[in-house]
Enzyme design. Structure first.
Site, PDB file in Angstrom:
ATOM      1  CD  GLU A  68      -2.040-117.163  37.528  1.00 15.68           C
ATOM      2  OE1 GLU A  68      -2.861-116.983  36.583  1.00 15.68           O
ATOM      3  OE2 GLU A  68      -0.800-116.905  37.363  1.00 15.68           O
ATOM      4  CG  HIS A  74       1.760-118.102  42.103  1.00 16.60           C
ATOM      5  ND1 HIS A  74       1.061-119.095  41.694  1.00 16.60           N
ATOM      6  CD2 HIS A  74       1.584-116.946  40.968  1.00 16.60           C
ATOM      7  CE1 HIS A  74       0.603-119.085  40.320  1.00 16.60           C
ATOM      8  NE2 HIS A  74       0.981-117.937  39.929  1.00 16.60           N
ATOM      9  CG  HIS A 105       0.693-121.030  36.334  1.00 15.72           C
ATOM     10  ND1 HIS A 105       2.214-120.566  36.164  1.00 15.72           N
ATOM     11  CD2 HIS A 105       0.384-119.900  36.912  1.00 15.72           C
ATOM     12  CE1 HIS A 105       2.408-119.491  36.850  1.00 15.72           C
ATOM     13  NE2 HIS A 105       1.256-118.949  37.070  1.00 15.72           N
ATOM     14  CG  ASP A 135       0.612-114.289  38.090  1.00 14.74           C
ATOM     15  OD1 ASP A 135       0.744-115.063  38.834  1.00 14.74           O
ATOM     16  OD2 ASP A 135       1.419-113.815  37.344  1.00 14.74           O
TER      17      ASP A 135
HETATM   18 MN    MN Z   1       0.993-117.012  37.960  1.00 18.70          MN
END
Ligand code: MN
Length: 331
Positions: free
Chosen positions: A7, A9, A168, A292
């Site tokens: 995950e 980004h 998400h 993340d």
């Molecule tokens: Mn995220």
């Protein structure tokens, strides 16, 4: 320990330049004011867009792979025609990055649920010629949820083309979640994504799309904590006059769908007790490591993965093996 994080980004300068100039949907203004401010901060913008620096950081930490995805809420706040074009351009750029570094980067594509037919066509393109590994949907689109019938073509395409759907978070569609700093990762994100997952389970959507794979961050958005109660109260309500009329008939129990159709990730939860609950609920073959980036500190997350008490089999599955199976990553 091979480390694959799922995950992670990013954005491209081209995406941010175009997206920040577009009108946003009614109801999304407050969220997008915050997100655009964050994305305009030079240090944060560089962490989203500079993938050479990302590779150096991964090297320094012993992170083998990152499964990249567009920063939340993707193209979902924008008018449908703009969102469809923006998604295609972003996915082309993401595919080019993955082609340049196939051993280091995978990619979860972006689609525009505002136009479900276009989203379905894009899923076919990204899983076919573009060679990406699934899609990310940032929860609601204009307050609409994927269990609603207009999104059936999108879910059918994801099922047919074996595209895992990473569900998400984004800021909640519900007003009570917007006060006191709550709309984002502090509370609203997990409430919103958990709500979306429960809608997919309780609506019977997963009887219509039994082959769909859904991915939830934050070790399942609190659903493992509630799962036994959800089953018990679902069984009770299903045989209670009045309540039963409000519920679609399901062929399985809620926990059956959760174990069959969902895979969860460790994003943002470096807590051994919560991981222990998740392991007892779904097992290591349904848990994947995630950082993340750039919201969480990669060194902290990788240290948690390396040092939290686990069996060798559990650590191997969580650190890379489950992700390689779910996303069909080459290794
Ligand atoms: Mn995220």
């Amino acid at each position: 320990m091979r480390v694959v994080a799922v995950e992670e980004h990013m954005a491209t300068e081209a995406f941010l330049r175009v997206a920040h100039g577009l009108d946003v949907a009614a109801g999304d203004e407050a969220e997008m004011t915050v997100m655009r401010t964050v994305e305009t901060t030079p240090e944060f913008r560089a962490r989203l867009t500079d993938l050479d620096a990302r590779l150096r950081e991964m090297d320094a930490l012993g992170q083998d792979m990152a499964l990249l995805s567009l920063n939340t809420p993707g193209v979902q706040p924008y008018p449908a025609a703009d969102a469809v074009a923006l998604a295609r351009d972003f996915n082309d750029a993401l595919a080019a990055i993955v082609r340049r570094h196939p051993d280091r980067f995978g990619g979860l594509a972006t689609v525009a649920p505002q136009d479900p037919a276009a989203a379905a066509a894009e899923i076919e393109r990204i899983m076919g010629p573009l060679g990406l590994h699934g899609i990310m949907i940032n929860s609601h689109t204009g307050g609409r949820y994927l269990d609603e019938p207009q999104f059936a073509p999108l879910l059918a395409a994801a099922e047919a083309h074996h595209a895992p759907v990473y569900l998400h978070p984004r800021a909640s569609s519900l007003a009570p979640y917007r006060d006191h700093g709550m709309p984002f990762a502090l509370w609203g994100y997990q409430a919103e994504a958990g709500l979306h997952a429960m809608r997919l389970i309780l609506s019977g959507t997963l009887d219509r799309f039994p082959g769909l794979t859904l991915v939830l961050g934050h070790l399942g958005e609190a659903i493992p904590y509630w799962l036994r109660r959800i089953d018990s109260r679902h069984a009770y309500a299903a045989k209670t006059a009045g309540a039963a009329d409000l519920m679609p008939h399901l062929s399985l129990t809620p926990s059956d769908y959760f174990r069959r159709n969902f895979v969860i990730t460790t994003s943002g939860i470096d807590d051994p007790d919560v991981l222990g609950l998740a392991l007892r609920t779904v097992g290591e073959d349904n848990i994947m490591f995630a950082i993340d980036y750039p919201y969480e500190d990669p060194a902290t997350a990788i240290s948690f993965l390396a040092h939290t008490p686990l069996t060798d089999r559990q650590r191997t599955a969580i650190s890379h093996r489950t992700a390689e199976r779910v996303f069909n990553l080459r290794h």
